[in-house]
Design a protein around this motif. Structure first.
Motif, PDB file in Angstrom:
ATOM      1  N   ASP A  33       0.831  -1.211   0.000  1.00  0.00           N
ATOM      2  CA  ASP A  33       0.000   0.000   0.000  1.00  0.00           C
ATOM      3  C   ASP A  33       0.857   1.249   0.000  1.00  0.00           C
ATOM      4  OD1 ASP A  33      -2.098  -1.741   0.114  1.00  0.00           O
ATOM      5  OD2 ASP A  33      -2.648  -1.292   2.197  1.00  0.00           O
ATOM      6  N   LEU A  34       1.942   1.231   0.766  1.00  0.00           N
ATOM      7  CA  LEU A  34       2.837   2.386   0.845  1.00  0.00           C
ATOM      8  C   LEU A  34       3.516   2.630  -0.498  1.00  0.00           C
ATOM      9  CD1 LEU A  34       4.363   1.452   4.299  1.00  0.00           C
ATOM     10  CD2 LEU A  34       2.923   3.457   3.871  1.00  0.00           C
ATOM     11  N   LEU A  35       4.031   1.576  -1.119  1.00  0.00           N
ATOM     12  CA  LEU A  35       4.693   1.720  -2.414  1.00  0.00           C
ATOM     13  C   LEU A  35       3.694   2.146  -3.484  1.00  0.00           C
ATOM     14  CD1 LEU A  35       7.081  -1.377  -2.387  1.00  0.00           C
ATOM     15  CD2 LEU A  35       7.651   1.005  -1.889  1.00  0.00           C
ATOM     16  N   GLY A  36       2.460   1.660  -3.374  1.00  0.00           N
ATOM     17  CA  GLY A  36       1.430   2.076  -4.316  1.00  0.00           C
ATOM     18  C   GLY A  36       1.116   3.557  -4.190  1.00  0.00           C
ATOM     19  N   ALA A  37       1.100   4.063  -2.965  1.00  0.00           N
ATOM     20  CA  ALA A  37       0.810   5.486  -2.749  1.00  0.00           C
ATOM     21  C   ALA A  37       1.884   6.372  -3.354  1.00  0.00           C
ATOM     22  CB  ALA A  37       0.673   5.770  -1.257  1.00  0.00           C
ATOM     23  N   VAL A  38       3.154   5.973  -3.199  1.00  0.00           N
ATOM     24  CA  VAL A  38       4.256   6.793  -3.690  1.00  0.00           C
ATOM     25  C   VAL A  38       4.593   6.461  -5.152  1.00  0.00           C
ATOM     26  CG1 VAL A  38       6.227   5.333  -3.031  1.00  0.00           C
ATOM     27  CG2 VAL A  38       6.446   7.833  -2.909  1.00  0.00           C
ATOM     28  N   ARG A  39       3.921   5.437  -5.704  1.00  0.00           N
ATOM     29  CA  ARG A  39       4.106   5.025  -7.092  1.00  0.00           C
ATOM     30  C   ARG A  39       5.553   4.670  -7.399  1.00  0.00           C
ATOM     31  NH1 ARG A  39       0.267   9.393 -10.353  1.00  0.00           N
ATOM     32  NH2 ARG A  39      -1.721   8.446  -9.797  1.00  0.00           N
ATOM     33  N   LEU A  40       6.123   3.858  -6.529  1.00  0.00           N
ATOM     34  CA  LEU A  40       7.471   3.342  -6.713  1.00  0.00           C
ATOM     35  C   LEU A  40       7.486   1.862  -6.357  1.00  0.00           C
ATOM     36  CD1 LEU A  40       9.767   6.049  -5.025  1.00  0.00           C
ATOM     37  CD2 LEU A  40       9.449   5.689  -7.465  1.00  0.00           C
ATOM     38  N   ASN A  41       8.422   1.131  -6.943  1.00  0.00           N
ATOM     39  CA  ASN A  41       8.652  -0.221  -6.459  1.00  0.00           C
ATOM     40  C   ASN A  41       9.820  -0.180  -5.474  1.00  0.00           C
ATOM     41  OD1 ASN A  41      11.053  -0.210  -7.997  1.00  0.00           O
ATOM     42  ND2 ASN A  41       9.991  -1.062  -9.780  1.00  0.00           N
ATOM     43  N   ARG A  42      10.125  -1.314  -4.849  1.00  0.00           N
ATOM     44  CA  ARG A  42      11.172  -1.354  -3.822  1.00  0.00           C
ATOM     45  C   ARG A  42      12.527  -0.954  -4.395  1.00  0.00           C
ATOM     46  NH1 ARG A  42      12.709  -0.451   1.033  1.00  0.00           N
ATOM     47  NH2 ARG A  42      10.771  -1.380   1.785  1.00  0.00           N
ATOM     48  N   ALA A 291       4.416  16.964 -17.873  1.00  0.00           N
ATOM     49  CA  ALA A 291       4.956  15.706 -18.394  1.00  0.00           C
ATOM     50  C   ALA A 291       4.549  14.533 -17.514  1.00  0.00           C
ATOM     51  CB  ALA A 291       6.479  15.798 -18.496  1.00  0.00           C
ATOM     52  N   GLU A 292       4.670  14.679 -16.204  1.00  0.00           N
ATOM     53  CA  GLU A 292       4.300  13.589 -15.299  1.00  0.00           C
ATOM     54  C   GLU A 292       2.820  13.237 -15.457  1.00  0.00           C
ATOM     55  OE1 GLU A 292       5.460  14.978 -11.456  1.00  0.00           O
ATOM     56  OE2 GLU A 292       7.502  14.195 -11.635  1.00  0.00           O
ATOM     57  N   SER A 293       1.978  14.255 -15.588  1.00  0.00           N
ATOM     58  CA  SER A 293       0.552  14.018 -15.746  1.00  0.00           C
ATOM     59  C   SER A 293       0.264  13.263 -17.038  1.00  0.00           C
ATOM     60  CB  SER A 293      -0.192  15.356 -15.730  1.00  0.00           C
ATOM     61  OG  SER A 293      -1.568  15.170 -15.990  1.00  0.00           O
ATOM     62  N   LEU A 294       0.880  13.679 -18.139  1.00  0.00           N
ATOM     63  CA  LEU A 294       0.643  13.037 -19.428  1.00  0.00           C
ATOM     64  C   LEU A 294       1.160  11.605 -19.438  1.00  0.00           C
ATOM     65  CD1 LEU A 294       1.567  15.997 -21.816  1.00  0.00           C
ATOM     66  CD2 LEU A 294      -0.709  15.051 -21.422  1.00  0.00           C
ATOM     67  N   LEU A 295       2.299  11.368 -18.805  1.00  0.00           N
ATOM     68  CA  LEU A 295       2.873  10.020 -18.788  1.00  0.00           C
ATOM     69  C   LEU A 295       2.054   9.068 -17.932  1.00  0.00           C
ATOM     70  CD1 LEU A 295       6.662  10.933 -18.539  1.00  0.00           C
ATOM     71  CD2 LEU A 295       5.539   9.839 -20.488  1.00  0.00           C
ATOM     72  N   LEU A 296       1.493   9.586 -16.836  1.00  0.00           N
ATOM     73  CA  LEU A 296       0.716   8.730 -15.934  1.00  0.00           C
ATOM     74  C   LEU A 296      -0.697   8.483 -16.432  1.00  0.00           C
ATOM     75  CD1 LEU A 296       1.771  10.152 -12.454  1.00  0.00           C
ATOM     76  CD2 LEU A 296       2.439   7.977 -13.446  1.00  0.00           C
ATOM     77  N   GLU A 297      -1.275   9.474 -17.092  1.00  0.00           N
ATOM     78  CA  GLU A 297      -2.686   9.387 -17.448  1.00  0.00           C
ATOM     79  C   GLU A 297      -2.931   8.897 -18.868  1.00  0.00           C
ATOM     80  OE1 GLU A 297      -4.249  13.242 -16.647  1.00  0.00           O
ATOM     81  OE2 GLU A 297      -3.742  13.172 -14.513  1.00  0.00           O
ATOM     82  N   MET A 326      14.955   9.056 -14.038  1.00  0.00           N
ATOM     83  CA  MET A 326      14.494   7.982 -14.914  1.00  0.00           C
ATOM     84  C   MET A 326      14.158   8.530 -16.286  1.00  0.00           C
ATOM     85  SD  MET A 326      11.884   5.785 -12.524  1.00  0.00           S
ATOM     86  CE  MET A 326      11.144   7.218 -11.739  1.00  0.00           C
ATOM     87  N   SER A 327      14.195   7.670 -17.299  1.00  0.00           N
ATOM     88  CA  SER A 327      13.718   8.045 -18.622  1.00  0.00           C
ATOM     89  C   SER A 327      12.193   8.130 -18.584  1.00  0.00           C
ATOM     90  CB  SER A 327      14.154   7.025 -19.661  1.00  0.00           C
ATOM     91  OG  SER A 327      13.444   5.807 -19.477  1.00  0.00           O
ATOM     92  N   ARG A 333       6.462   3.045 -16.922  1.00  0.00           N
ATOM     93  CA  ARG A 333       6.386   1.628 -16.572  1.00  0.00           C
ATOM     94  C   ARG A 333       6.419   1.421 -15.061  1.00  0.00           C
ATOM     95  NH1 ARG A 333      10.681  -0.570 -21.144  1.00  0.00           N
ATOM     96  NH2 ARG A 333       9.182  -0.751 -22.855  1.00  0.00           N
ATOM     97  N   ALA A 334       7.302   2.168 -14.372  1.00  0.00           N
ATOM     98  CA  ALA A 334       7.435   2.005 -12.918  1.00  0.00           C
ATOM     99  C   ALA A 334       6.156   2.404 -12.207  1.00  0.00           C
ATOM    100  CB  ALA A 334       8.607   2.832 -12.398  1.00  0.00           C
ATOM    101  N   ARG A 335       5.521   3.486 -12.645  1.00  0.00           N
ATOM    102  CA  ARG A 335       4.302   3.948 -11.984  1.00  0.00           C
ATOM    103  C   ARG A 335       3.110   3.081 -12.329  1.00  0.00           C
ATOM    104  NH1 ARG A 335       8.798   6.808 -10.979  1.00  0.00           N
ATOM    105  NH2 ARG A 335       8.379   8.535  -9.595  1.00  0.00           N
ATOM    106  N   GLY A 336       3.229   2.305 -13.406  1.00  0.00           N
ATOM    107  CA  GLY A 336       2.129   1.441 -13.802  1.00  0.00           C
ATOM    108  C   GLY A 336       2.107   0.127 -13.064  1.00  0.00           C
TER     109      GLY A 336
END
Length: 337
Positions: A33-42, A291-297, A326-327, A333-336
């Motif tokens: 849940d924590l990693l999902g909130a911050v949108r990162l993997n370990r 950019a972050e918004s367009l890449l995530l959405e 990150m590229s 990909r990481a946020r997905g």
């Protein structure tokens, strides 16, 4: 808004997210849940070169607040139930001056909190000092850092101006992430002090509180993200520049905007500098957030994202990697996950 960061690398160090995760997991918050909130993997969380946005850190902190029902995030002696700050802030906005508001807040926390001891010193220099009753619960000093940052930013919001810090002191040795302090606490910063504190000119205590309870309700909805950005107030030149970029195009230049506003580019540059900003950094911030918004959405090609920001794809990829570590494709990909 330029975020709390190394001045040469926009974004926030993953250090703060890492410390929050390390504290919350043993207290029962699922790591997934924590990693999902911050949108990162370990792997990305442990990667020192990766930087995150205020929205990512804000989402993580909100989750910890709610799951632990503790605004001190498990770093203090006892809990501050979720909503404690809002209860105290409602009284602060009813104060006539900043001094009255601060005196109330110090009394409130010293009476209700087993974890914190605040002291307000008034005079030519105003000092707000903090002691943790059990500092061993905060070994990475995240709570001390956050509370001093929060109080400076909240006081700025109450009076509608950025109060220059005369001095910031911490009762611990310089941490490895101290380069982050250059935007967290602009001005002289000292370590190994007797007490952690911030100082401003004492004249600010007479500044009128200009906010209402209605303003506060909207402000509380943006927390804690609001603490992690360099503040831009609604009637400032910097805010007008950001609105112009949103209404026009990321290709808008300082000279073009100055011409639209019927001022010289030198005058506009000087006005932004007085507020602690520059046109280049504001445009860079606008581009990063867009950019972050367009890449995530969306799932459109990276080239289309670059084009919408008035950048070539190679230039955008280089800039994005500098912003986040990150590229653009790796970020998506990481946020997905």
């Amino acid at each position: 808004m330029t975020v709390l960061a190394d001045l040469h690398r926009p974004g926030i160090a993953t250090h703060f997210a890492r410390v929050l995760v390390q504290r919350a997991v043993p207290l029962g918050v699922p790591e997934a849940d924590l990693l999902g909130a911050v949108r990162l993997n370990r792997v990305l969380l442990e990667e020192g070169r990766v930087r995150i946005s205020p929205a990512q850190l804000g989402a993580l902190m909100r989750l910890v607040w709610r799951e632990l029902d503790d605004e001190l995030m498990g770093f203090g002696a006892g809990r501050h139930r979720f909503g404690t700050f809002a209860l105290m802030a409602r009284q602060m906005v009813d104060s006539s001056t900043l001094g009255e508001a601060l005196r109330y807040s110090v009394r409130f926390y010293n009476l209700t909190s087993p974890a914190l001891r605040w002291e307000l010193s008034e005079g030519g220099v105003c000092e707000l000092a903090l002691r943790l009753t059990e500092p061993e619960r905060d070994p990475d000093h995240l709570l001390e850092e956050f509370l001093l940052l929060m109080w400076h930013r909240f006081c700025n919001w109450l009076v509608g101006e950025r109060m220059p810090l005369r001095r910031t002191g911490f009762a611990f040795e310089p941490p490895a992430h101290r380069p982050e302090y250059r935007l967290m606490f602009p001005g002289p910063v000292y370590f190994s002090q007797e007490v952690s504190s911030i100082q401003v000119d004492g004249a600010w205590l007479k500044a009128p509180v200009i906010r209402s309870r209605r303003d506060l309700r909207r402000f509380l909805q943006r927390l804690p993200d609001e603490w992690f950005v360099k503040q831009i107030f609604a009637d400032s030149v910097s805010a007008r520049v950001l609105r112009a970029l949103a209404d026009a195009s990321a290709s808008l230049s300082l000279e073009q905007l100055a011409d639209q506003w019927h001022v010289s580019s030198r005058t506009l540059h000087r006005q932004l500098k007085r507020e602690g900003h520059s046109f280049r950094r504001l445009r860079e911030q606008f581009r990063r957030e867009r950019a972050e918004s367009l890449l995530l959405e969306g799932n459109g090609p990276i080239g289309e994202v670059a084009q919408s920001l008035a950048m070539t794809e190679p230039a955008f990829s280089r800039a994005f990697k500098q912003w986040t570590g990150m590229s653009p494709l790796a970020y998506r990909r990481a946020r997905g996950r």
